[in-house]
Design an enzyme around this catalytic site. Sequence first.
Site, short mmCIF file in Angstrom:
data_model
loop_
_atom_site.label_atom_id
_atom_site.label_comp_id
_atom_site.label_asym_id
_atom_site.label_seq_id
_atom_site.Cartn_x
_atom_site.Cartn_y
_atom_site.Cartn_z
N GLU A 1 -4.40 6.59 -5.87
CA GLU A 1 -4.48 6.11 -6.81
C GLU A 1 -5.92 6.14 -8.15
O GLU A 1 -6.68 6.07 -7.23
CB GLU A 1 -4.13 4.46 -6.75
CG GLU A 1 -2.59 3.41 -6.03
CD GLU A 1 -3.37 2.11 -5.62
OE1 GLU A 1 -4.29 1.86 -5.34
OE2 GLU A 1 -1.82 1.79 -4.80
N ARG B 1 0.91 -1.32 0.13
CA ARG B 1 -0.21 -0.04 0.00
C ARG B 1 0.80 1.10 -0.26
O ARG B 1 2.08 1.48 0.58
CB ARG B 1 -0.97 0.09 1.44
CG ARG B 1 -2.32 -1.06 0.91
CD ARG B 1 -3.06 -0.31 0.27
NE ARG B 1 -4.32 -1.63 0.48
CZ ARG B 1 -4.55 -2.41 -0.86
NH1 ARG B 1 -3.29 -3.17 -1.16
NH2 ARG B 1 -6.15 -3.47 -0.67
N HIS C 1 -0.05 -0.40 -9.43
CA HIS C 1 -0.40 -1.16 -8.88
C HIS C 1 -1.20 -2.67 -9.16
O HIS C 1 -2.68 -2.73 -9.41
CB HIS C 1 -1.42 -0.64 -7.68
CG HIS C 1 -2.21 -1.26 -6.57
ND1 HIS C 1 -2.29 -0.67 -5.43
CD2 HIS C 1 -1.15 -2.75 -6.14
CE1 HIS C 1 -2.31 -1.69 -4.55
NE2 HIS C 1 -2.07 -2.74 -4.98
#
Length: 318
Positions: A262, A233, A283
């Site tokens: 994000e 994260r 990601h």
Amino acid sequence: MGVVVALDAFDPEGSTYMRQVFPDVIEQGHPLHATWTDHAVGLFVAKSRVTRDMISKAKKLRIIVRHGTGYDNIDAAACRDNGVMLCYCPGISAMNVAEVVLALTGACAKNLIEVSRQLQAGERLNKKFKSLYSASLLTGKTFGIIGGGTIGQMVAKKFIGAYEGNVVVYDPALPSQAWGSIPHTHASSLEEVLPTADVLSIHVPLLPATRDIIAAPQLKKMKPKAILINTSRGGVVNEPDLWEALKDGILASAGVDAWVREPPTKEDYGHVFEMPNVVTTPHIGGSPAEIQTATCRAMVDRMKEVLIDGIEPKDRVC
């Protein structure tokens, strides 16, 4: 049983399974979707934020299931306070995350992105070019792993298998017997890992205790030629401190798949994308279609266990 709401859009094949199990599921585009707090008994969530105010308003809500690993976009304390079950689906993307870690590590060590940029710009490269000369050998190096869960274990196996590396793991919650089949050193503190690791890979959830677990003080304890990999994260690494450390040569490079904001955009991270010693991905740990489908099916099964089968769900947080 009540109404089940899919707050986000999910994988097509997984969504088909969702509709088979919950034929009346309310998805995006349904007229009742915007007012889900009035009628939702179950809630499927991916990236959307579910706040304390939303949970407090959702008087019928019994269970929230988060698609994937981690649940930092959902107020877990509010779930506890309001008697709402919270479940998630850890481990399904573990193998792909481990593969991403290995790919980022190789790209950082060999300066692959910068070499590619230079070639595309028409530069004539030779062994004296910094991007080639500063490449690192990974075989036999020390690999530090922060977080000893399923992903951390898979990453350790890949580091050992690919690079014959020495693994040092730190996780205060890790039972001593948990890594019995994996050659490793179990560190007693984060500070024990930092100065020894040639590559440091982070695999912890984003919690108050792990936010900024890697910041300027920790980065300064690492080797100048070290590589940092973050696929967990964004908030576990202090981003401004990391960018400064990379600019100042405090560590050699970083592979970043997890971001505070994000998806990472050029507006937010353009200055980072231009850095020669950062390998960036948006990601992608859980991106392959087969993982998205498997995770969606697992999410539906957690909901089914509670609302249809009346049993204790797997991977319950609260």
